[in-house]
Motif scaffolding. Structure first.
Motif, PDB file in Angstrom:
ATOM      1  N   ILE A 151       0.868  -1.182   0.000  1.00 46.81           N
ATOM      2  CA  ILE A 151       0.000   0.000   0.000  1.00 46.81           C
ATOM      3  C   ILE A 151       0.896   1.220   0.000  1.00 46.81           C
ATOM      4  N   TYR A 152       0.592   2.165  -0.877  1.00 44.50           N
ATOM      5  CA  TYR A 152       1.339   3.417  -0.923  1.00 44.50           C
ATOM      6  C   TYR A 152       0.358   4.564  -0.787  1.00 44.50           C
ATOM      7  N   VAL A 153       0.562   5.403   0.215  1.00 38.43           N
ATOM      8  CA  VAL A 153      -0.272   6.585   0.412  1.00 38.43           C
ATOM      9  C   VAL A 153       0.359   7.704  -0.410  1.00 38.43           C
ATOM     10  N   VAL A 154      -0.366   8.162  -1.440  1.00 35.27           N
ATOM     11  CA  VAL A 154       0.144   9.210  -2.319  1.00 35.27           C
ATOM     12  C   VAL A 154      -0.010  10.549  -1.613  1.00 35.27           C
ATOM     13  N   PRO A 155       1.118  11.201  -1.284  1.00 34.13           N
ATOM     14  CA  PRO A 155       1.014  12.476  -0.554  1.00 34.13           C
ATOM     15  C   PRO A 155       0.505  13.596  -1.446  1.00 34.13           C
ATOM     16  N   VAL A 156       0.017  14.647  -0.818  1.00 29.65           N
ATOM     17  CA  VAL A 156      -0.439  15.829  -1.549  1.00 29.65           C
ATOM     18  C   VAL A 156       0.787  16.514  -2.144  1.00 29.65           C
ATOM     19  N   GLN A 157       0.693  16.873  -3.414  1.00 31.61           N
ATOM     20  CA  GLN A 157       1.799  17.564  -4.075  1.00 31.61           C
ATOM     21  C   GLN A 157       1.927  18.974  -3.511  1.00 31.61           C
ATOM     22  N   ALA A 158       3.157  19.357  -3.230  1.00 32.23           N
ATOM     23  CA  ALA A 158       3.399  20.712  -2.721  1.00 32.23           C
ATOM     24  C   ALA A 158       3.150  21.705  -3.842  1.00 32.23           C
ATOM     25  N   VAL A 159       2.381  22.722  -3.534  1.00 34.84           N
ATOM     26  CA  VAL A 159       2.059  23.755  -4.510  1.00 34.84           C
ATOM     27  C   VAL A 159       3.123  24.839  -4.429  1.00 34.84           C
ATOM     28  N   ALA A 160       3.681  25.232  -5.580  1.00 33.37           N
ATOM     29  CA  ALA A 160       4.691  26.281  -5.605  1.00 33.37           C
ATOM     30  C   ALA A 160       4.051  27.612  -5.235  1.00 33.37           C
ATOM     31  N   ALA A 161       4.747  28.383  -4.420  1.00 29.10           N
ATOM     32  CA  ALA A 161       4.232  29.681  -4.000  1.00 29.10           C
ATOM     33  C   ALA A 161       4.246  30.635  -5.187  1.00 29.10           C
ATOM     34  N   PRO A 162       3.183  31.399  -5.375  1.00 31.33           N
ATOM     35  CA  PRO A 162       3.148  32.341  -6.491  1.00 31.33           C
ATOM     36  C   PRO A 162       4.152  33.472  -6.267  1.00 31.33           C
ATOM     37  N   VAL A 163       4.681  34.006  -7.372  1.00 33.58           N
ATOM     38  CA  VAL A 163       5.635  35.103  -7.286  1.00 33.58           C
ATOM     39  C   VAL A 163       4.848  36.381  -7.042  1.00 33.58           C
ATOM     40  N   LYS A 164       5.219  37.099  -5.988  1.00 37.69           N
ATOM     41  CA  LYS A 164       4.536  38.349  -5.669  1.00 37.69           C
ATOM     42  C   LYS A 164       5.046  39.443  -6.589  1.00 37.69           C
ATOM     43  N   SER A 165       4.172  40.344  -6.952  1.00 38.07           N
ATOM     44  CA  SER A 165       4.601  41.461  -7.804  1.00 38.07           C
ATOM     45  C   SER A 165       4.512  42.759  -7.015  1.00 38.07           C
ATOM     46  N   THR A 166       5.356  43.698  -7.390  1.00 45.56           N
ATOM     47  CA  THR A 166       5.370  45.002  -6.739  1.00 45.56           C
ATOM     48  C   THR A 166       4.339  45.889  -7.411  1.00 45.56           C
ATOM     49  N   PRO A 167       4.022  47.033  -6.813  1.00 52.53           N
ATOM     50  CA  PRO A 167       3.013  47.918  -7.409  1.00 52.53           C
ATOM     51  C   PRO A 167       3.373  48.356  -8.829  1.00 52.53           C
ATOM     52  N   GLY A 168       4.646  48.392  -9.173  1.00 56.59           N
ATOM     53  CA  GLY A 168       5.051  48.804 -10.515  1.00 56.59           C
ATOM     54  C   GLY A 168       4.866  47.708 -11.543  1.00 56.59           C
TER      55      GLY A 168
END
Length: 147
Positions: free
Chosen positions: A113-130
């Motif tokens: 039995i293999y428990v398939v772990p939840v895939q880590a979601v990549a953090a979105p790149v934050k943008s500056t006001p410009g």
């Protein structure tokens, strides 16, 4: 003298449904099972690696256990492999919480039995006001300057 079988009490007797006993038995067997990342593992399973377990019974017995714990109506199943000597089935976790699914496979007379772990979601790149990304510019490697 009236006998107990001849009394009116017998008219109001309703046998309890067998389904309640079956549900209680399944609940008790499932409650004793180990939980790994939110997925239930059959009682008596042996850990053989990270998220990997050796099932105590044969392939069919393991499938019966998972049919009672994760009903096919709520947890879809997919056949992964069907080759001579190898059987494999994937049970999907539709909620995606804690684990993506469970793989059950049989090879070399052993059920795993293999428990398939939840895939880590990549953090979105934050943008500056410009409108430019907040990433720092990459620095060039320092080395000898040629003359």
């Amino acid at each position: 003298m009236t006998r107990a079988l001849d009394s009116l009490k017998g008219l109001f007797y309703k046998p309890r449904p067998l389904g309640a006993a079956v549900v209680a038995a399944l609940w008790m067997s499932a409650a004793a099972a180990e939980v790994v990342s939110g997925a239930q593992i059959p009682d008596g399973s042996q850990k053989v690696g990270e998220n990997r377990y050796r099932a105590p019974g044969d392939f069919e017995k393991t499938l019966e256990y998972y049919k009672s714990v994760y009903p096919a109506s709520a947890f879809p199943r997919r056949s992964i492999v069907n080759q001579p000597g190898v059987k494999a089935l994937h049970i999907v976790n539709p909620s995606g919480k804690n684990f993506d699914g469970v793989n059950i496979y049989e090879a070399n007379d052993e059920v795993r039995i293999y428990v398939v772990p939840v895939q880590a979601v990549a953090a979105p790149v934050k943008s500056t006001p410009g409108g430019k990304s907040a990433k720092k510019p990459e620095s060039k490697p320092k080395g000898k300057k040629s003359r």
